[in-house]
Structures are given as structure tokens and as C-alpha cells.
Design an enzyme around this catalytic site. Sequence first.
Site, PDB file in Angstrom:
ATOM      1  N   PRO A  25       0.835  -1.215   0.000  1.00  0.00           N
ATOM      2  CA  PRO A  25       0.000   0.000   0.000  1.00  0.00           C
ATOM      3  C   PRO A  25       0.866   1.260   0.000  1.00  0.00           C
ATOM      4  CG  PRO A  25      -0.681  -1.542   1.716  1.00  0.00           C
ATOM      5  CD  PRO A  25       0.624  -2.032   1.195  1.00  0.00           C
TER       6      PRO A  25
ATOM      7  N   HIS B  17     -27.298   9.148  19.273  1.00  0.00           N
ATOM      8  CA  HIS B  17     -26.695   8.300  18.242  1.00  0.00           C
ATOM      9  C   HIS B  17     -25.345   7.742  18.720  1.00  0.00           C
ATOM     10  CE1 HIS B  17     -25.855   7.252  13.924  1.00  0.00           C
ATOM     11  NE2 HIS B  17     -24.603   7.294  14.390  1.00  0.00           N
ATOM     12  N   GLU B  18     -24.464   8.620  19.187  1.00  0.00           N
ATOM     13  CA  GLU B  18     -23.127   8.177  19.619  1.00  0.00           C
ATOM     14  C   GLU B  18     -23.208   7.330  20.884  1.00  0.00           C
ATOM     15  OE1 GLU B  18     -20.642   8.454  17.751  1.00  0.00           O
ATOM     16  OE2 GLU B  18     -21.558   9.813  16.306  1.00  0.00           O
TER      17      GLU B  18
END
Length: 679
Positions: free
Chosen positions: A238, A460-461
Site C-alpha cells: 500500500p 446516536h453516539e
Amino acid sequence: MDNKQTQNNGNGPKMNMPKFNMNWIYAIAILALGLLYFSSGGPQNSSVSRTASYSDFKAMIDHGYASKIVINKAQGVLKMYVKPEHIRDVFKQSAKQTGAEPYVEVEFGSLEQVEEFINQAKEAKTFTGDYTFENKKENDFLNMIFYNMFPIIFIIAIWILFMRRMGGGGVGGGVFNVGKSKAKMYEKGGDLGITFKDVAGQAGAKQEIQEIVDFLKNPQKYTELGGKIPKGALLVGPPGTGKTLLAKAVAGEAGVPFFSMSGSDFVEMFVGVGASRVRDLFQQAKSKSPCIIFIDEIDAVGRARSKNPAMGGNDERENTLNALLTEMDGFGTNSGVIILAATNRADMLDSALLRAGRFDRQIHVDLPDLNERKEVFKVHLKPVKIDDSVDIDFLARQTPGFSGADIANVCNEAALIAARHNSQMVKKQDFLDAVDRIIGGLEKKTKVMTEAEKRSIAIHEAGHATISWFTEFANPLVKVSIVPRGQALGAAWYLPEERVLQTKEAMLDEMCSLLGGRAAEELFVGHISTGAMNDLERTTKQAYGMIAFAGMSDKLPNICYYNNAEYQFQKPYSETTAKIMDDEVLRMINEQYERAKRILTEHKEGHAQLAQLLIDREVIFAEDVEKIFGKRPWTSRAEELLEAQMRADAERMAEERAKELEAEAAEKKEENAVEEENG
């Protein structure tokens, strides 16, 4: 910067002069050519002229058309300039079309007769102007060359200059040397100043490539046993893993001539130039053998040749590749010439280039693992002033999947952050902030959000954090933040445990954790939002990978449909199988979504406390989650190290606080003593 300032002292302010640009010369050349062609060939008058016989000249004088007369004695020609009001009578055109001073050119035989006629016309008042004499020859040889040949010479000069620039410029460059190799040659590779000590990690790659260095230093050791020098080694990996750095280290260790160039240096607009440069490169290398040729980004020239010429094949690139194949292993011998090449797109290379005899070895330079990241950190932390709070082991665990270039960037960002805060040393928190900056982006504390949006993001978190806490194989939580970073409105940081193999259960737990944010929105906000787009994208890709490639589906077990064939326009499975895959992906994701909702429902009170804590503090850590939910049911090695690090940090902070209190007490005692003395 200090050197520049020292040189500038006493010389007034430093002027920022514009850099030289070849485009200026091209612009000036075009302007000059335009002036030459639009100015009628020189400094002559741009007015129109015509020729006439001597009798016509006398008639025009009698009619009073002349304003002045110029007589050229050497050529026997006179010019009669026409008055503006009579231009149309003589030229049948307007004054705008003929110019300000059009004239009639007349050849004469006897100068005395011309003078006598003009004097008679002056007495008769038909000519009231003046007449003058000149002896120059306007169409002499030098003028003819200048006005006729100069434009051609100028164009040729510009063309040669352009070709010199394109062919490399300077001494030896030019249109005739455009086929010469652009490789940079280092007579001694040690001039680069890089050895294997500068390459941290990559023990396997260094071991393989060390044999090439040993062969160049002591070839008899191998040839006595019948061994041959490897013809080539391909470094595959990579971006940012150190392929080019390894090649420089080989040159530094071997101490032999080293030719370095990029694959794109073979590509040129002219047909045949690439193949010519390949031949010239190997010719130079043979004359310097034993030596090393390093071609960086070889996929630019070594891409697989098209099987169908009608499908846009590039003949010039293929000719260059053919020349490279012939030079590497053809009828000619390249004794003592080793080719190193680097690419991150080995799947695109031509199979003829990869065979044994051309690139005998493919050396994989992978992303560094945990221990290798520690070594890379040690190399890049040498010039950085760090304090005792920096733990290299912890930093290496905080940067999974980071390449060597990424780690160098982390160290640099940490130093910049510490300098921004006017610190004398780079602390642990600076490195953590640098990792957050690179992964998530810059904090956007000024981003305006409504209270409802902030609460939705916190829920959400908190959903992600809750699910990861109660799933066995999910990555251990480090911290959760609802401060916007980059494109993300909130984020959760984990300390992943690097596993060589991924089990189905671990991948399902990760999917469940990713879906925890959307599930929390649906349960506790009452509606879903676009905040889960990244989570859904990662979940969908992982589900398709498990089913299509890993054979982890109930209906399609133990089957892999991975196909690496390039330019193939059909899938390696039928439409019926594609429908089964879609159904299996949908089933798998929905099962984990329902599982996430069940876990959140069971722990909804703790989730609500976690969300409220996020709203109040914006950033919370693993110890805050532990206070709400209790100790995590499953403990991994990574979590044990994290807990040990947290305890060490707490002890260090307590010691620092105790020292601060002692210093404050001592300072207050001194102040009291001074007051008593003054009192």
C-alpha cells in the site's frame, strides 16, 4: 529561516522577485511574430502604393494630384505622394483603405527631363509641393534577408528552444536527445545517506532484500555454489509503507551505482521515445555494472497489455513495455544489473513482466503491525521533544492500520499542536489530538447546531458506545465525542485488538455496533436521520464481503465469488445468485439491527444517562461508561492495557496535582514571610 534572515541583514527589505517561466519566452515570440507579419515586413510606410507610366505621372501632375515627390537617383525611380482629396481619383479607394500617404511609383529615364518638367509644373502652379532626392537602395541584399528570412529563422530558434526544454534542457538536452534516459544516477548509493537502520519494521522485506545487497558485495559466496544473481525484485504494498525508502536503503548498503527514475519518465508524446529511453537506460547500466536500476511506480509503463487492440490499447505504452521486457530477459545479457521496482497496483501489471527471470522476487511491504509501529514511532520521535507522559506502546495501539507515512504525519502534527499551545514539550494529549485530527479531521467547535440536533447526535453516539460495551467481540471503547470533526458530527474512538483471523461472530458484533446509532435514533428520538450514512455504508460493504467472498451465508455457504480479472464486464455469478446475495445481505443486516434494538431496550436507562453526559460534557471516556454500566463483561488484552494506561495516567495526574499544591503552598508561605518583614 535564521540563515535567510542573517543574509538579509543590512541589505534592506528582501524583494520577492518573480520566478522565471518559459511561458514568457513563448508569449514574446508569438507577439514578435505577430508584429512582423502585420507590419508589412518592416519600417516601411504602411500606406498603399501603385506603379504608373511616366506619361500617367505627367498627367497626374497637370491635374494637381501631387503633394510631394521623392526621386531616387540610384534606382531611377520616383515616388509621387497623392493629396488626400485626390486619393479616390488615383487609387479608387478611400483614405482609410489606402493609408495616410499613398504614393505612385514611376520609373524615369533622364533625371534632367524630370527636373525640367517639375520646375515647369511649379511655374504653372500645378505642383506646389517640394521634391527631394535620395540615393539609398531599399531592396538591398541585407534588407531582403532581414525582412524575408528573419521570421523563418525566428520560428526555427523557438522550435529548437522548445525541443531542448522537452528533451531535458541544459547541456546534452535537445530534440536529438529526447530519447535519452532521464534516470538520475548516483555513482555511490551511499551518497543518499540512507541505510537499513533508517527503515523501521519490515523485517521480512529487509531480510529478502538483504540477500541482493550481500550478492553485490560478495558474489563469490553464491556463485561458488552455482547460484545466480536475481535479475529483479518487485516491491509491492500500500502507499506510504516505505517501498521507495527500502530501495534507497539498498543503494546505501550496497555501495554500487544506482539509477533511479519513475515509470512515467518513459512516457512521452513522441512515438518510440519510451522504448528508446529503456534501451539507453540499460546501456548506461551495463557500462556501470554491477549496479541497481530502481523504477518507481512501474505500473505507469508495465500495465497489462490489452487483449483486444480495438478496445483503446495504447501502442506507444505497449511498445515501451515490450522494450522493457526484452531488456530485462531477452537475447542480450544484463550481467550484474539488478532491477528494483515499486508499485501499489501489482494486480494491474502484465503477467510477462511478473514471471521469474524478470522479477524473480515479489517482496510484499505491508502495513506495519503493532511491534513494527513501535519501531516506526521510535524512528520518527528521535527529533521530537517528548515528555514522560508519552507511551510509545499506547501510541502504537492507538494507530491500527497506519502506514509509516501516516505515523510520521502523526508525530509532525503532534509537534505542531504542542507549538500552537506554546508548550515546551510534546505531551501524550498532543499525540492523541494528532491522531484524532488525522482520522476525523479538525474540530469545528464553531459549528452551529440546535439543541434538538445536539441531543440526536448524543443519542446516536451513545448508541454506538452502549452496543460496543455489551457485545463480546466489539472493539474496546476509548472515548466518545459529539464535537463535529471534518464531515462527521460525532465520533466514537476504539482501541482495536489486531487479529490475524476474523470470525463470523466478531464481524456480526461489529455490524451490530455500527447499527447501534441508527437503532438508538429510532427508539429514543422517534425518527431516523442521515447521520448514519457512513455506518450503513460500512455495514453493507461488510455484509456483501462476508457473503460473496468469505462464504459466511446460510444459503451460499463455503463459496467465494471473488474475481480479479480486469476489464471483465460480467459478474462471475448468475442473476439468480445475485438475488440470493441481496436477500442474504438484507436478512443479515436486519437481524443485527433488531439485535441492537434489543440491547438498547435492555439498557435504556444507562443509555439515557450516557447521552445526557455527552450533552453536558461533549466528550466522555471509557471510565465514564464504566461508571454507568459497570465493568465490561468481556475483557481483552487491549482493554487490560488500556486500563493499566488509564491507572498510570490517573496516578501521574494525582502526583502532578500534589506537586502543584505543594508549590502553591510554598509560594503562599513566601508571600506571608515577605508581608511580615514589610509589616
